[in-house]
Design a protein around this motif. Structure first.
Motif, PDB file in Angstrom:
ATOM      1  N   ARG A 132      30.704  38.571  41.511  1.00 46.53           N
ATOM      2  CA  ARG A 132      32.164  38.667  41.383  1.00 46.53           C
ATOM      3  C   ARG A 132      32.826  37.373  41.837  1.00 46.53           C
ATOM      4  O   ARG A 132      32.380  36.733  42.791  1.00 46.53           O
ATOM      5  N   SER A 133      33.899  37.018  41.149  1.00 45.24           N
ATOM      6  CA  SER A 133      34.752  35.920  41.593  1.00 45.24           C
ATOM      7  C   SER A 133      35.658  36.433  42.711  1.00 45.24           C
ATOM      8  O   SER A 133      35.755  37.653  42.922  1.00 45.24           O
ATOM      9  N   PRO A 134      36.325  35.550  43.446  1.00 42.23           N
ATOM     10  CA  PRO A 134      37.240  36.017  44.498  1.00 42.23           C
ATOM     11  C   PRO A 134      38.326  36.941  43.969  1.00 42.23           C
ATOM     12  O   PRO A 134      38.840  37.789  44.708  1.00 42.23           O
ATOM     13  N   GLU A 135      38.676  36.813  42.676  1.00 41.73           N
ATOM     14  CA  GLU A 135      39.706  37.680  42.086  1.00 41.73           C
ATOM     15  C   GLU A 135      39.143  39.009  41.606  1.00 41.73           C
ATOM     16  O   GLU A 135      39.873  39.861  41.113  1.00 41.73           O
ATOM     17  N   GLY A 136      37.818  39.183  41.720  1.00 40.38           N
ATOM     18  CA  GLY A 136      37.199  40.443  41.322  1.00 40.38           C
ATOM     19  C   GLY A 136      36.624  40.458  39.918  1.00 40.38           C
ATOM     20  O   GLY A 136      36.103  41.485  39.469  1.00 40.38           O
ATOM     21  N   LYS A 137      36.680  39.343  39.212  1.00 43.63           N
ATOM     22  CA  LYS A 137      36.087  39.285  37.873  1.00 43.63           C
ATOM     23  C   LYS A 137      34.569  39.284  37.987  1.00 43.63           C
ATOM     24  O   LYS A 137      34.000  38.567  38.790  1.00 43.63           O
ATOM     25  N   GLU A 138      33.922  40.113  37.156  1.00 46.03           N
ATOM     26  CA  GLU A 138      32.466  40.237  37.232  1.00 46.03           C
ATOM     27  C   GLU A 138      31.779  39.344  36.207  1.00 46.03           C
ATOM     28  O   GLU A 138      32.261  39.157  35.091  1.00 46.03           O
ATOM     29  N   PHE A 139      30.630  38.816  36.614  1.00 44.82           N
ATOM     30  CA  PHE A 139      29.806  37.969  35.745  1.00 44.82           C
ATOM     31  C   PHE A 139      28.391  38.540  35.707  1.00 44.82           C
ATOM     32  O   PHE A 139      27.915  39.087  36.706  1.00 44.82           O
ATOM     33  N   GLU A 140      27.739  38.407  34.575  1.00 41.11           N
ATOM     34  CA  GLU A 140      26.370  38.878  34.427  1.00 41.11           C
ATOM     35  C   GLU A 140      25.454  37.741  33.998  1.00 41.11           C
ATOM     36  O   GLU A 140      25.799  36.963  33.108  1.00 41.11           O
ATOM     37  N   LEU A 141      24.305  37.670  34.652  1.00 42.77           N
ATOM     38  CA  LEU A 141      23.257  36.726  34.263  1.00 42.77           C
ATOM     39  C   LEU A 141      22.023  37.551  33.912  1.00 42.77           C
ATOM     40  O   LEU A 141      21.518  38.321  34.733  1.00 42.77           O
TER      41      LEU A 141
END
Length: 449
Positions: A132-141
């Motif tokens: 997650r980014s500090p703003e709460g956006k999720e990323f997947e690898l």
């Protein structure tokens, strides 16, 4: 290390061990790093006296400086010829903190957990990291593993014969095939030092987003000027050294030492911190893998979620040991160990295939847009009489390919018609010229008569 030499020597005498002490000053390490006589295609070659001492030892303790500049010398010690069954403990830049951590570390627990995660990796054919980014956006690898085809590594403090281990201890890691790795990850822990660039511990709110396509980091972004400078320096240094693999995915690791409570910017500490994961970019030849690079940078991520197959093994920084043990018990008693993917891993494999499909669709869209743009430009050129350019782009869209061929045929036909018209006019001009000559000659003859 000289600070602790007295106590070390007392212990050696007490145990009545035969020891060869080799002191390699940092200036001499720089000579090895910068003198072509000691460098070949495999990296730094240690001078014969040092190489001989290492190759004849049963145990090697490596306390060389932890400076990033001298990492090549430490790697040469790890990768050099050793005696059968030799054990190597790798502990660069030993300090009071490291010694205190060694005393506090629960080695039995760490070894158990390291072996458990090695079993997980060996019996999984895919991994998914969610951050997650500090703003709460999720990323997947998304990562495709090869089960036991690429053995996982353990750094638990128990060093087996013929192997080496880092000190401090507490990680399990593997080196997946890079071309299978796609997606994004948000680094929020620490960045290691390299060259003249210092390591950096990210503060609350800091992030470094990395985008991978087929194992190559193709894009990065950060909200911190120091991190941006770190990455810019890394890119420029790698360009100067012609290092084409500096941005290649080299390692996936899980930290398992519960006694490490805070990040330091020293990767040997930070990558072992429990409830963290780390990825590495650069080379991995020191682990017997094929990627060669001037660097190996471990980038630490705190509070991630990690799936191995469909099983969630870390839930936003909490390792689910009970669930993992239940999964292992069920698997051992219910399924024969094999290299066949587990049914629940097909879901992750399909996600990887889905990601690749989306990537291909995006690429096709870009190709289509480029073809349409160039086709429009060529049609505008045709209007004003410029016919020299052809459409050369290929696309997976049948209709656009037909349009490309149609425009190229139109240009060919126009050029052919124009050429024929020009040839006809030139022929007519030659006839008129010939007729004019005959008329003039006739008039001249008439005048003479």
């Amino acid at each position: 290390f000289l600070k602790y030499f007295k106590y070390f020597a007392e212990l050696i005498n007490e145990l009545k061990l035969k020891v060869a002490y080799i002191f390699i000053p940092e200036n001499y390490q720089n000579v090895l790093l910068n003198n072509k006589e000691f460098i070949d295609k495999n990296g730094i070659q240690l001078p014969p006296p040092i190489k001989s001492a290492i190759s004849s030892s049963d145990i090697v303790l490596n306390f060389l400086s932890g400076s990033a500049k001298s990492s090549g010398v430490r790697s040469a010690i790890l990768n050099g010829p050793i005696k059968y069954g030799c054990k190597i403990a790798h502990c660069p830049n030993i300090s009071d903190d490291i010694l205190e951590l060694i005393l506090e570390s629960p080695f039995e627990e760490i070894n158990k957990h390291c072996e458990l995660f090695a079993w997980l990796i060996g019996n999984s054919h895919s991994a998914k990291i969610i951050t997650r980014s500090p703003e709460g956006k999720e990323f997947e690898l998304l990562i495709k593993l090869d089960g036991w085809g690429v053995d996982p590594f353990i750094s638990s403090g128990v060093i087996s014969e013929g192997s080496w281990g880092n000190v401090p201890t507490g990680e399990t890691f593997c080196c997946p095939e890079p071309k299978s790795i796609n997606g994004d990850i948000c680094i929020n822990g620490s960045l290691p030092s390299y060259g003249n660039t210092k390591g950096y511990v990210l503060k609350d709110g800091d992030f470094l987003q990395l985008t991978f396509k087929k194992g190559k980091m193709v894009k990065w972004d950060s909200n911190n000027l120091l991190i941006k400078q770190y990455m810019q320096n890394l890119e420029s240094d790698s360009d100067l050294k012609n290092d084409s693999n500096w941005n290649t995915f080299a390692e996936l690791g899980i930290g398992l030492n519960s006694k490490i409570k805070a990040l330091t910017g020293n990767p040997l500490f930070d990558e072992k911190m429990a409830n963290s994961i780390h990825i590495a970019i650069g080379g991995n030849t020191m682990f017997g893998r094929p990627i060669q690079s001037k660097i190996h940078l471990d980038l630490v991520c705190l509070n991630p979620t990690l799936f191995l197959g469909k099983k969630k093994v870390i839930d936003w920084g909490k390792i689910l040991f009970n669930d993992i043990q239940e999964w292992k018990d069920e698997f051992i008693h219910g399924v024969k160990l094999s290299a066949v993917p587990l049914e629940d891993e097909v879901v992750i494999d399909s996600e990887i295939e889905h990601y690749n499909a989306i990537t291909n669709i995006s690429k096709n869209i870009e190709q289509n847009e480029a073809l349409i743009k160039n086709a429009t430009k060529i049609l505008e050129n045709i209007k004003v009489g410029n016919l020299g350019t052809r459409l050369s782009e290929d696309t997976n869209d049948t209709a656009l390919n037909e349009l490309k061929n149609m425009i190229n045929d139109v240009i060919e036909n126009l050029e052919s018609r124009i050429k024929n018209e020009i040839d006809q006019r030139l022929a007519q001009e030659q006839i008129l010229i010939q007729q004019s000559k005959l008329a003039a000659m006739g008039e001249m003859i008439g005048n003479i008569a």
